[in-house]
Design an enzyme around this catalytic site. Sequence first.
Site, PDB file in Angstrom:
ATOM      1  N   GLU A   1     115.535 -27.165  65.989  1.00  0.00           N
ATOM      2  CA  GLU A   1     114.414 -27.356  65.074  1.00  0.00           C
ATOM      3  C   GLU A   1     113.098 -27.464  65.837  1.00  0.00           C
ATOM      4  O   GLU A   1     112.035 -27.550  65.231  1.00  0.00           O
ATOM      5  CB  GLU A   1     114.630 -28.599  64.208  1.00  0.00           C
ATOM      6  CG  GLU A   1     114.579 -29.922  64.948  1.00  0.00           C
ATOM      7  CD  GLU A   1     114.721 -31.119  64.029  1.00  0.00           C
ATOM      8  OE1 GLU A   1     113.932 -32.071  64.182  1.00  0.00           O
ATOM      9  OE2 GLU A   1     115.613 -31.117  63.161  1.00  0.00           O
TER      10      GLU A   1
ATOM     11  N   GLU B   1     118.822 -28.193  41.598  1.00  0.00           N
ATOM     12  CA  GLU B   1     118.935 -28.897  40.326  1.00  0.00           C
ATOM     13  C   GLU B   1     118.037 -28.302  39.243  1.00  0.00           C
ATOM     14  O   GLU B   1     118.273 -28.511  38.054  1.00  0.00           O
ATOM     15  CB  GLU B   1     118.591 -30.382  40.522  1.00  0.00           C
ATOM     16  CG  GLU B   1     119.686 -31.161  41.237  1.00  0.00           C
ATOM     17  CD  GLU B   1     119.351 -32.630  41.381  1.00  0.00           C
ATOM     18  OE1 GLU B   1     118.149 -32.962  41.349  1.00  0.00           O
ATOM     19  OE2 GLU B   1     120.283 -33.430  41.532  1.00  0.00           O
TER      20      GLU B   1
END
Length: 319
Positions: A131, A100
Amino acid sequence: MTEPLAAPAAKNTERDQFDLQALITERPNEASEGFDTKSALEIARIINHEDAKVHLAVKKALPEIALVIDQVARALRDGGRLIYVGAGSSGRIASLDSQECPATFSTQPQQIQYLMCGGPKALASAADVNEDSPEMGQRDIAKRRPTRKDIVIGISASGHTPYVVGAVKYARQQGARTAAVVCNPQSNLAEVSDICIVADVGPEVISGSTRLKAGTAQKMILNMITTGAMTRLGYVYENLMVNVHMKNAKLVERGINVLQRVTGVDRDTAIRAIKSAGKSIPIAVVMLKANVDKMEAVRRLGKSDGNVRLAIEDSRLEL
């Protein structure tokens, strides 16, 4: 006889060093007991009541957030990068914030990056990745070649995600500044970070579902970090997006409105100034506010590292 279900073996990972059930975000929440028996309105009320606690948790972390804001501003001013690292929901929130910034502040894509466990494909779906591997985190961040100019921010609700810990630890060893955004105190991620932001939001409405309060807190914090850093760098004048690039009709109109509000000129004058400035709102603002030509406005913006207010005052940026 059926064998009991065993957890996958985790070899040489930070995950072995903490008790999942001891984490605040994993504890049962008394406020949502019997949650599955509630009506739709009761469910909404419970979630809303718990969400009200998020801003208080973030408020307690404001001093650390401010430190990170200035660290990010310094890194970007000196030609470095902000690199977020996350997995799962935390990684998706990091990717959202990084993507953004170009639209809001006209930053270059390489200035604010994200590193997602599992890569871009993991943004849309739960990728088949581990992970629990700090080595994978180290390998992925190594590809970005972090340096002393950069700041690497690890995001993990638990604060123990090995992928994130491994990446941040490696970046720090390479001289990069490091920070952490977590929702549990005394974490492995805090130990490998220069600054740790802890937003203790308490147990989730659904135990362990950190896309809820923890995710909301993380989004709020990342908003503060990038908005604060860009404002410190002068990409905001007063409370207006003066660094907007006019790539479509909406942004052209926004640019004209911003210039009118900042300078008090009429629409036609604003349009002429934008054209004279080569469609650059920062240059147009400096031209009109400082009453200088385009060449002088460009010189001043260069001297101030793009800080519009300091360019108007013809001052240097100090952080």
